[in-house]
Structure formats: structure tokens, C-alpha cells
Motif scaffolding. Structure first.
Motif, PDB file in Angstrom:
ATOM      1  N   ARG A  15     -16.686   2.619  -7.782  1.00  0.00           N
ATOM      2  CA  ARG A  15     -16.004   1.833  -8.855  1.00  0.00           C
ATOM      3  C   ARG A  15     -15.198   2.178  -9.801  1.00  0.00           C
ATOM      4  NH1 ARG A  15     -20.079   0.651  -5.324  1.00  0.00           N
ATOM      5  NH2 ARG A  15     -20.728  -1.683  -5.474  1.00  0.00           N
ATOM      6  N   THR A  56       0.131  10.008 -10.342  1.00  0.00           N
ATOM      7  CA  THR A  56       0.048  10.098  -9.009  1.00  0.00           C
ATOM      8  C   THR A  56      -0.860  10.814  -8.111  1.00  0.00           C
ATOM      9  OG1 THR A  56       2.311   9.332  -9.251  1.00  0.00           O
ATOM     10  CG2 THR A  56       1.648   9.846  -7.014  1.00  0.00           C
ATOM     11  N   ILE A  60      -4.156   9.542  -5.730  1.00  0.00           N
ATOM     12  CA  ILE A  60      -4.032   9.958  -4.109  1.00  0.00           C
ATOM     13  C   ILE A  60      -5.397  10.679  -4.171  1.00  0.00           C
ATOM     14  CG2 ILE A  60      -3.259  11.620  -2.467  1.00  0.00           C
ATOM     15  CD1 ILE A  60      -0.521  11.317  -3.638  1.00  0.00           C
ATOM     16  N   LEU A  63      -8.063   7.876  -4.305  1.00  0.00           N
ATOM     17  CA  LEU A  63      -8.100   6.872  -2.917  1.00  0.00           C
ATOM     18  C   LEU A  63      -8.726   7.861  -1.993  1.00  0.00           C
ATOM     19  CD1 LEU A  63      -6.280   4.839  -1.553  1.00  0.00           C
ATOM     20  CD2 LEU A  63      -4.948   6.707  -0.688  1.00  0.00           C
ATOM     21  N   LEU A  64      -8.419   9.089  -1.702  1.00  0.00           N
ATOM     22  CA  LEU A  64      -9.121   9.851  -0.754  1.00  0.00           C
ATOM     23  C   LEU A  64     -10.762   9.972  -0.857  1.00  0.00           C
ATOM     24  CD1 LEU A  64      -6.619  12.640  -0.349  1.00  0.00           C
ATOM     25  CD2 LEU A  64      -6.904  10.818   1.344  1.00  0.00           C
ATOM     26  N   HIS A  66     -12.407   7.606  -2.689  1.00  0.00           N
ATOM     27  CA  HIS A  66     -12.996   6.261  -2.468  1.00  0.00           C
ATOM     28  C   HIS A  66     -12.831   6.069  -0.921  1.00  0.00           C
ATOM     29  CE1 HIS A  66     -12.868   1.906  -3.870  1.00  0.00           C
ATOM     30  NE2 HIS A  66     -12.743   1.870  -2.828  1.00  0.00           N
ATOM     31  N   VAL A  71     -16.119   5.029   4.087  1.00  0.00           N
ATOM     32  CA  VAL A  71     -16.471   5.307   5.526  1.00  0.00           C
ATOM     33  C   VAL A  71     -17.754   5.779   5.551  1.00  0.00           C
ATOM     34  CG1 VAL A  71     -15.551   7.083   7.247  1.00  0.00           C
ATOM     35  CG2 VAL A  71     -13.818   5.810   6.014  1.00  0.00           C
ATOM     36  N   VAL A  92     -14.363  13.592   8.871  1.00  0.00           N
ATOM     37  CA  VAL A  92     -13.618  12.817   7.917  1.00  0.00           C
ATOM     38  C   VAL A  92     -13.474  13.436   6.502  1.00  0.00           C
ATOM     39  CG1 VAL A  92     -13.752  10.633   6.382  1.00  0.00           C
ATOM     40  CG2 VAL A  92     -14.353  10.661   8.981  1.00  0.00           C
ATOM     41  N   MET A  95     -10.909  16.124   6.924  1.00  0.00           N
ATOM     42  CA  MET A  95      -9.720  15.558   6.794  1.00  0.00           C
ATOM     43  C   MET A  95      -9.203  14.995   5.518  1.00  0.00           C
ATOM     44  SD  MET A  95      -8.223  12.148   9.250  1.00  0.00           S
ATOM     45  CE  MET A  95      -8.538  10.937   8.000  1.00  0.00           C
ATOM     46  N   GLN A  96     -10.148  14.382   4.579  1.00  0.00           N
ATOM     47  CA  GLN A  96      -9.633  13.860   3.435  1.00  0.00           C
ATOM     48  C   GLN A  96      -9.518  15.392   2.275  1.00  0.00           C
ATOM     49  OE1 GLN A  96      -9.439  11.061   4.625  1.00  0.00           O
ATOM     50  NE2 GLN A  96     -10.262   9.972   2.871  1.00  0.00           N
ATOM     51  N   LEU A  99      -6.006  16.324   3.399  1.00  0.00           N
ATOM     52  CA  LEU A  99      -5.054  15.424   2.805  1.00  0.00           C
ATOM     53  C   LEU A  99      -4.664  15.847   1.379  1.00  0.00           C
ATOM     54  CD1 LEU A  99      -5.747  12.283   4.680  1.00  0.00           C
ATOM     55  CD2 LEU A  99      -3.706  13.744   5.018  1.00  0.00           C
ATOM     56  N   TRP A 102      -2.964  18.892   0.903  1.00  0.00           N
ATOM     57  CA  TRP A 102      -1.667  19.003   1.196  1.00  0.00           C
ATOM     58  C   TRP A 102      -0.818  18.024   0.040  1.00  0.00           C
ATOM     59  CZ3 TRP A 102       0.289  14.490   4.455  1.00  0.00           C
ATOM     60  CH2 TRP A 102       1.693  14.710   5.131  1.00  0.00           C
ATOM     61  N   SER A 103      -1.307  17.011  -0.308  1.00  0.00           N
ATOM     62  CA  SER A 103      -0.667  16.212  -1.224  1.00  0.00           C
ATOM     63  C   SER A 103      -0.518  16.880  -2.561  1.00  0.00           C
ATOM     64  CB  SER A 103      -1.530  14.903  -1.474  1.00  0.00           C
ATOM     65  OG  SER A 103      -1.735  14.099  -0.499  1.00  0.00           O
TER      66      SER A 103
ATOM     67  N   PHE B  19      -7.786   3.202   5.405  1.00  0.00           N
ATOM     68  CA  PHE B  19      -8.114   4.362   5.510  1.00  0.00           C
ATOM     69  C   PHE B  19      -7.484   5.265   6.814  1.00  0.00           C
ATOM     70  CE2 PHE B  19     -10.843   7.132   8.615  1.00  0.00           C
ATOM     71  CZ  PHE B  19     -11.044   8.246   7.550  1.00  0.00           C
ATOM     72  N   THR B  22      -3.682   5.717   5.836  1.00  0.00           N
ATOM     73  CA  THR B  22      -3.218   6.688   4.943  1.00  0.00           C
ATOM     74  C   THR B  22      -2.297   7.995   5.323  1.00  0.00           C
ATOM     75  OG1 THR B  22      -5.240   5.715   3.464  1.00  0.00           O
ATOM     76  CG2 THR B  22      -4.472   7.949   2.794  1.00  0.00           C
ATOM     77  N   LEU B  26       0.983   8.983   3.587  1.00  0.00           N
ATOM     78  CA  LEU B  26       1.058  10.156   2.800  1.00  0.00           C
ATOM     79  C   LEU B  26       2.203  11.090   3.211  1.00  0.00           C
ATOM     80  CD1 LEU B  26      -2.482  11.294   1.650  1.00  0.00           C
ATOM     81  CD2 LEU B  26      -0.670  10.753   0.351  1.00  0.00           C
ATOM     82  N   PHE B  29       5.580   9.333   2.088  1.00  0.00           N
ATOM     83  CA  PHE B  29       5.699   9.633   0.863  1.00  0.00           C
ATOM     84  C   PHE B  29       6.226  11.020   0.534  1.00  0.00           C
ATOM     85  CE2 PHE B  29       3.627  10.462  -3.616  1.00  0.00           C
ATOM     86  CZ  PHE B  29       4.759   9.814  -4.057  1.00  0.00           C
ATOM     87  N   ILE B  30       5.513  11.999   1.059  1.00  0.00           N
ATOM     88  CA  ILE B  30       5.629  13.263   0.798  1.00  0.00           C
ATOM     89  C   ILE B  30       7.167  13.751   1.393  1.00  0.00           C
ATOM     90  CG2 ILE B  30       5.083  15.699   1.555  1.00  0.00           C
ATOM     91  CD1 ILE B  30       2.135  14.646   0.909  1.00  0.00           C
ATOM     92  N   LEU B  73     -17.041  -6.042  -8.340  1.00  0.00           N
ATOM     93  CA  LEU B  73     -17.365  -5.625  -9.478  1.00  0.00           C
ATOM     94  C   LEU B  73     -18.034  -6.424 -10.668  1.00  0.00           C
ATOM     95  CD1 LEU B  73     -14.049  -3.415 -10.285  1.00  0.00           C
ATOM     96  CD2 LEU B  73     -16.520  -2.552  -9.951  1.00  0.00           C
ATOM     97  N   ASP B  76     -21.468  -6.886  -9.338  1.00  0.00           N
ATOM     98  CA  ASP B  76     -22.208  -5.687 -10.074  1.00  0.00           C
ATOM     99  C   ASP B  76     -22.558  -5.820 -11.539  1.00  0.00           C
ATOM    100  OD1 ASP B  76     -22.348  -4.211  -7.853  1.00  0.00           O
ATOM    101  OD2 ASP B  76     -20.671  -3.076  -8.373  1.00  0.00           O
TER     102      ASP B  76
END
Lengths: 113, 109
Positions: A15, A56, A60, A63-64, A66, A71, A92, A95-96, A99, A102-103, B19, B22, B26, B29-30, B73, B76
């Protein structure tokens, strides 16, 4: 509720990250459509600023995280074979994490402190 | 299928789509931040027909996921939990996502 409240923690992460990403996206889209950075120097300068860079990076990372929770929820619902689910989740997660690292490295290399 | 179920499964599908895209986004973007040639490379990718198709779907996925997320939300917070408001908000989310995506797609193309 579990004793260590792990489900509650990820539920809350889901959330809070959602709220942050919603605000970031709306601000970023409005800003970029008012001042479109059309060439490389202008584009890089936007993310070279420490504040944009940090916001930013946080975007990122959240996001990863979340996506990881989302997943995991999908796996819990559809993958009933525990060992398979464990391996998928491990893949997973790796991988996250990769990422995210790396970012971080890429964005850190352009920041002008 | 009731509209609430449709909004919910689309929330999940749009999330899964984001997902899967992404890592590629990325990467773009990079690359675009690294160098002049990376910036040109990312622009060239974005101009190709299949990346264009990808980001057009992504626009819908992001808008639907955001609106369905706001609905989630509110639920919730115990807002709109009764059957008629839940149906109405599900319809609103699904419809508005399509509408806003069309507007955005027309605007970016």
C-alpha cells in the motif's frame, strides 16, 4: 494475524509503495510533459540532480518491491506445489534484487553531487 | 462474470504485464541516461512498431492498475464496500481506464 506479522508487513509495503508510485508518476508525467527533455544533455541533467535522482531510485526500488509482493500473491493463488512455488519465488526475488542493484549503480553513476 | 471480478482480474493481469516489461523498460531507461548513443538507441527502440505496441498496452495497464489500486485502497479504508457501490466503482475503474488510455494514446501518437 501471524505472530511475526510478516503478511501484514508486506501488505503495508504494498500500500505505501503504491501511494508513493502514484504521486511520483503523476508529478513526473506532468513535469515531463510541460518541459519535455528532447535531447540527451537535457534528459541526463534531469536525473543528474540529486533530488530527482534519489526520488527516482526510491521509485524503482519500491516498484520492484511492490511487484515482488504482487507476484508472490499470484504464486500463492495459482502455484500449489510448494517446492515449485519456492523455486519460482527464489528466482523472482533474485531477479528483483539484481534489477535493484543494477538500477542503483546506473543512477548513482550519473548523479552530480 | 460480474464487473467486480473483471476489474479485479484486469488489476492482476495489468500488474503481471508491468512486471514482465520492467526489465526491458529499465534497460531502455538506463541506456538513455548513460550516453548520447544510448539515448539514440533507446529512442530507436521506442520508434520500432513492436515497442510502440508494447508501450500502448503498457499505458492501459498502468492506468488500469493505478485506478484499480486507488479503489483497492478505498476498500481497505471501508469506503464503498457495499454491493452497489463496489459494482459502480468497478465499472468506473474499468471504463475510465479504457477512456483515459485512449485519450493518452491519441495524445502520444
Amino acid at each position: 494475524m501471524s505472530l511475526r506479522a510478516q503478511g501484514l508487513r508486506t501488505w503495508l509495503l504494498q500500500r505505501l509503495s503504491a501511494v508513493y508510485m502514484a504521486i511520483y508518476s503523476l508529478v513526473a508525467i506532468s513535469w515531463l510533459s510541460i518541459n519535455p527533455p528532447l535531447d540527451f544533455p537535457t534528459w541526463q541533467a534531469v536525473f543528474a540532480h540529486p533530488l530527482t535522482n534519489m526520488f527516482t531510485q526510491l521509485f524503482i526500488f519500491l516498484l520492484l518491491a511492490h511487484a515482488w509482493v504482487g507476484v508472490r500473491d499470484i504464486f500463492v493463488d495459482y502455484v500449489h506445489h510448494a517446492p515449485t512455488r519456492f523455486i519460482l519465488l527464489l528466482l523472482v526475488s533474485t531477479m528483483q534484487l539484481m534489477l535493484a542493484i543494477w538500477s542503483f549503480m546506473a543512477l548513482y553513476s550519473v548523479v552530480q553531487l | 462474470m460480474p464487473i467486480t471480478a473483471i476489474a479485479s482480474i484486469l488489476h492482476r493481469l495489468s500488474g503481471a504485464f508491468i512486471f514482465f516489461t520492467t526489465p526491458f523498460l529499465l534497460y531502455l531507461f538506463i541506456a538513455s541516461l548513460k550516453s548520447n548513443s544510448g539515448f539514440a538507441l533507446a529512442n530507436a527502440w521506442l520508434d520500432s512498431w513492436w515497442v510502440t505496441l508494447l508501450y500502448l498496452i503498457l499505458i492501459w495497464a498502468a492506468v488500469h492498475h493505478l485506478l484499480a489500486g486507488i479503489r483497492c485502497l478505498l476498500l481497505d479504508l471501508d469506503i464503498g464496500v457495499d454491493c452497489s457501490s463496489a459494482n459502480l466503482s468497478a465499472m468506473l475503474v474499468t471504463g475510465l481506464a479504457v477512456g483515459l488510455s485512449v485519450i493518452t494514446i491519441v495524445w502520444v501518437l
